[in-house]
Design a protein around this motif. Structure first.
Motif, short mmCIF file in Angstrom:
data_model
loop_
_atom_site.label_atom_id
_atom_site.label_comp_id
_atom_site.label_asym_id
_atom_site.label_seq_id
_atom_site.Cartn_x
_atom_site.Cartn_y
_atom_site.Cartn_z
N LYS B 147 0.82 -1.22 0.00
CA LYS B 147 0.00 0.00 0.00
C LYS B 147 0.84 1.27 0.00
CE LYS B 147 -4.03 -2.05 2.27
NZ LYS B 147 -4.70 -2.26 3.57
N SER B 148 1.97 1.21 0.64
CA SER B 148 2.77 2.44 0.74
C SER B 148 4.03 2.41 -0.14
CB SER B 148 3.18 2.63 2.22
OG SER B 148 3.89 1.49 2.65
N GLN B 329 -2.12 -9.85 -11.18
CA GLN B 329 -1.49 -9.50 -9.90
C GLN B 329 -1.00 -8.04 -9.90
OE1 GLN B 329 -0.16 -12.44 -7.06
NE2 GLN B 329 1.80 -12.17 -8.09
N ALA B 330 -0.51 -7.59 -11.04
CA ALA B 330 -0.07 -6.20 -11.14
C ALA B 330 -1.24 -5.25 -10.90
CB ALA B 330 0.56 -5.94 -12.52
N VAL B 331 -2.38 -5.57 -11.47
CA VAL B 331 -3.56 -4.73 -11.27
C VAL B 331 -4.07 -4.85 -9.83
CG1 VAL B 331 -5.97 -4.40 -11.96
CG2 VAL B 331 -4.20 -4.74 -13.71
N LEU B 336 -4.49 -2.07 -4.52
CA LEU B 336 -4.03 -1.88 -3.15
C LEU B 336 -3.41 -0.50 -2.96
CD1 LEU B 336 -2.34 -5.24 -2.08
CD2 LEU B 336 -4.12 -4.02 -0.82
N ILE B 337 -2.52 -0.15 -3.86
CA ILE B 337 -1.82 1.13 -3.77
C ILE B 337 -2.79 2.30 -3.78
CG2 ILE B 337 -0.30 2.70 -5.05
CD1 ILE B 337 1.25 0.21 -5.97
N CYS B 338 -3.80 2.18 -4.65
CA CYS B 338 -4.72 3.30 -4.84
C CYS B 338 -5.91 3.26 -3.89
CB CYS B 338 -5.23 3.31 -6.28
SG CYS B 338 -3.93 3.54 -7.50
#
Lengths: 349, 349, 349, 349
Positions: B147-148, B329-331, B336-338
């Motif tokens: 996430k970070s 998995q990349a998406v 998660l990041i966004c």
């Protein structure tokens, strides 16, 4: 050249049966005198298998209902049984009594122990009195016994690919006692030619999956033969997988070496065992065999590798599951029994 | 709903790249603002991939030559790198400097150790200074770090299928220290979209074969992650096989249990780890997963079995090598990041 | 957004049925309230089709035995019938009487003439009184009639691929009266999900063959619709072929032009008919469509060419036989009936 | 038995070349004395084609760079050319001058007219002076000319499947003059063994598509031979399709009959032409041939049907594109030239 041996195929409606017909129709020393199939009785071979149209007697020879006396009357000296397990044993008895030799492709005569048979096949053995004389007929391992046998049990498709690389290593005491791990991948012909939704093209095409985990029936014969080679019980796990391809088996086996054993000793043991075996092709260290090089043939291709990081030996073998894994091996056994050239009728690629 | 995140795909000429485009073209929270490919520059997406004709902006968006400043100028906030290893690291640096987050599908940022990278990839790491902050981004295992993160290393296709079943068991201390044996089968898309005779249809169709034995590059990241989970070095042998199918990976892993550990403990550890993971489907004991149920999706299906005769645990997992094993998995990591829904844009079957 | 329409699928055990479930499980405006299958009653959707595991209500919704009153009680407003011909008509009647709209994927309501039905399907029509109101529902051709219909006959898979390129040309009077020649190739899913030896993987994989020559049942509906478009009887020969692929139809049609007609007029007629049709993609002159670009979608791709040497027009079209050729088109019709976006639930590639 | 004929294969790196090696390695009357390939020079046959490992001289015979004098010195009496068009003609000249007979599998000597060659192949013919003596070598049609020829042009793969059913009908004047329509489907081996993205497994597997529309090069030789048979120009459109299968061609031809001609006359003409042809199998009226019955063989299977509704004849033929469509036919021609049994080395199924 002496007269050809007269042969019959009992139960020729499946993929192994058809492959047996293919091999026997062109065998230089064999004459197909009868082919039986209850469901196809009255039909010409080439009507059921149009690929054989115009090939030898395939247009004129018709399937008949299976009957031991009729096979004898047709002059058959050897009967190949391409029948389901359980059924095969029942057909073998009268044929043997009439003096035919029997080459069985089913599992019925592979196990020495009726109890083991019952454990793995779910019913009492139909003819336990015949088990003593039956020969588990891996020609590279047991040629002499095969030559004089009248009841031949052809090894299963997976077992052939598993046993051939392992037996010389176990005999030479090169492998540690830790459990083996075997992953095999087979084409769909191994599952048979039967009405079945899971075997439809649309179910198999884009599918790779394991099955019969953890207890596939072939574990029983593999265990028996490995123990004979090693002189001790050999533990192994076996996971078969269904591949989206017609035929071919690729087997990958993981094993641990006895302390101090080198990959050169592995190579030497394999070469010593198979350098004069016409159907075993040793590809060498770190060489991966490919099913496409063996389908339609009687070859087994073997590569091997040592994974130093994990301390494990990797054995890799390929064969055609309905060739060397079934019908090719059956014909190879016939050649041994009859004293023909080892490669007679089996050299095509 | 907030504004969609603006994303770029760098190096989208291969199968993972195309899958990434497929997922991003319809993602409800992402806007594709740039797609680069040196060889395809000037071409509309749907011209190279006619399947995308008429889909969103695929007819109007054209490939451009890769250029970090241009991606920034186009408004991209996140760049996906679908590039060969070695190349990816070079592209990542300027993008990070310009403030983009980078989600890399190559192997360049998966290993913590530049020495290990050099050992397995044959050249010095192009950007070792970035390794510390890169996150090996298996979302089911490391969601908080992802996430970070500003530099995401998506796990390899084989490693994803190997790690997911093993990590909870190693964390719980259920497995013995004897070496693991892993056999994987992959569709041909895993080998890439490149001019190559061994990848021609006629070479692959009737072929099943192992390759890269005994030392496939993915062993490096698998070893790293298993050691982190186990708190000790974990030995394993890995044999990948090429299957005659477009995509899908089926992995079968053999392991030995710590004395006294039961299959129920295995089940419990897996359920505890994944019952709330939206993309891991636990099939249960003795259940074999099938690649055809996961291709085109972001699911990993897992079954497990205990072979009491040999005393070995068998883990079975399937995924789409270009889905959960790469672009899916990349998406998932982007989500998660966004802070998007975990399943945004990934729920299709 | 208004409440979703409640739908039921009757007879969902086959490939078209499964595709219908796939589309409806994720349709933004539809709610699946019942799924019937006599053979699968009591089983959860995802148990029979493990691909749907974890997807929407697929784990909890179970197949039920087909019963019109029960579907009504479950709240169904529209029933999709994915049943064999002959059976479908019997199920349609009570459903219509209970006030449901019926979208039938079988052949039962495609022909206007009961006599023609009997000629091609070998038995008297089970519900001839319904034929007058049934709409042959090719949405690109008959959208207005579809919107107000309560009994929808979805066109057959081959007919959809044959009719779409031909209808605008016949309407415009561009084709000569000489007989058309149509060769189509279909994936094996078109033959159904049924226990059948000829549909086994090993029978289909390396096989390309025509079948049902010279009189495939789809000729009846194609003839009916071409005559309506042309205002005269249109003769055509049709040869379908079975391909070793899961799904996809590729159709190639040979026709002769009226004297003086140019390829530009052909292009113009096609563009005029389909430029605003969201699921028809016109590839242009001498452009060959490819099934791999349409499988899993609701698109029809069309190319065309003029062979000046022989003086013949060549029309080429591809679609997914279970998508646009069956279940996709059924959902497209539902969207029309319910006033949803034309592309709702159908935009995925 | 007389001494075997000594043969060389020039350009054996492709699929037709490999098939030629397969046939010649086991031919009872031929001895392979040289095999050339510029790119593979120095490599043993079985190293490039591991399927041949252990088969005859495949482990010891190495590819050499092509050189006419060296082939002569090796004793070659016949040279097979498996080269690209344009290249073949250049190699043929010196070989003929050295007294070898040449059996060419390329298109270089198929057309009588250098102008037609240039029109279809895009460059001037490299050896127009040889065209007069070259024989378009369809053995079922032109056996006598083949026997005495020193330059043999083997027909193309598609043309063989198109010409065999049509020639007897045109010779007998049974077909009307309206243009023919021909749809063919070929396995991917027909496209060659070359580095190419469109031929990758992942591009071909789920793909069915036409190509080279409307003007495939094979139209030139088909037109030439049909005109010879008919005694008039014969117009035809031809659309080839690429199938997801290794090999096999399935051809479907639509034609109109002369007024009053019956299907019995069609049957009679075909039987009269081919009842004594060992490699043509006539399946009968309404019988569809299947590529899986002919792959790996030298057979052509032919079925035919009359579509009374449209008034069109439908001809259906299958062959192996690299067998009867290329290398099998080349060996069949060698047998004719050398006076061997027609079926020598070609009877395997």
């Amino acid at each position: 050249m002496s007269a050809p041996v007269k042969v019959a195929v009992v139960g020729a409606s499946g993929y192994s049966g058809a492959e047996l017909l293919r091999l026997l129709l062109r065998h230089p020393n064999a004459e197909l005198v009868a082919v039986t199939s209850r469901s196809l009785a009255g039909k010409a071979l080439s009507k059921e298998f149009p690929r054989f149209r115009g090939v030898g007697i395939a247009d004129t020879l018709t399937f008949t209902a299976p009957d031991a006396a009729a096979l004898k009357a047709a002059g058959a000296e050897i009967a190949f049984l391409a029948l389901p397990h359980g059924v095969s044993a029942e057909y073998a008895k009268p044929l043997l009594e009439l003096g035919l030799k029997v080459i069985d492709l089913s599992a019925d005569f592979r196990l020495r122990s009726p109890a083991l048979y019952e454990e793995f096949y779910g019913h009492a053995h139909p003819a336990p009195e015949l088990l003593d004389e039956a020969v588990y007929a891996l020609p590279e391992v047991r040629a002499e016994a095969i030559k004089s046998a009248r009841l031949i049990a052809c090894p299963g498709c997976y077992p052939t690919s598993i046993l051939l690389p392992l037996i010389p290593l176990l005999k030479a005491g090169l492998l540690a006692e830790s459990p083996l791990a075997v992953a095999s991948m087979s084409g769909a012909s191994g599952a048979g030619r039967k009405e079945s939704i899971p075997l439809l093209f649309c179910e198999v095409q884009n599918s790779v999956r394991s099955y019969s985990v953890p207890l596939h029936r072939h574990l029983s014969e593999v265990g028996q033969e490995l123990a004979l080679a090693a002189g001790r019980e050999v533990k192994l796990s076996f996971v078969p997988h269904l591949m989206p391809t017609h035929s071919g088996i690729c087997t990958t086996t993981f094993a641990q070496l006895q302390p101090g054993v080198t990959i050169d000793q592995i190579s030497a043991a394999l070469h010593s065992a198979y350098d004069s075996a016409p159907f075993v092709r040793l590809l060498g260290v770190n060489q991966s065999p490919d099913t496409k090089n063996v389908t339609g043939t009687n070859f087994v291709d073997i590569g091997w590798s040592y994974d130093a990081r994990a301390g494990q030996l990797i054995l890799m073998s390929t064969e055609d599951n309905i060739g060397k894994g079934a019908s090719g091996q059956a014909v190879q056994n016939m050649n041994l029994i009859c004293g023909f050239e080892a490669t007679a009728g089996l050299l095509y690629v």
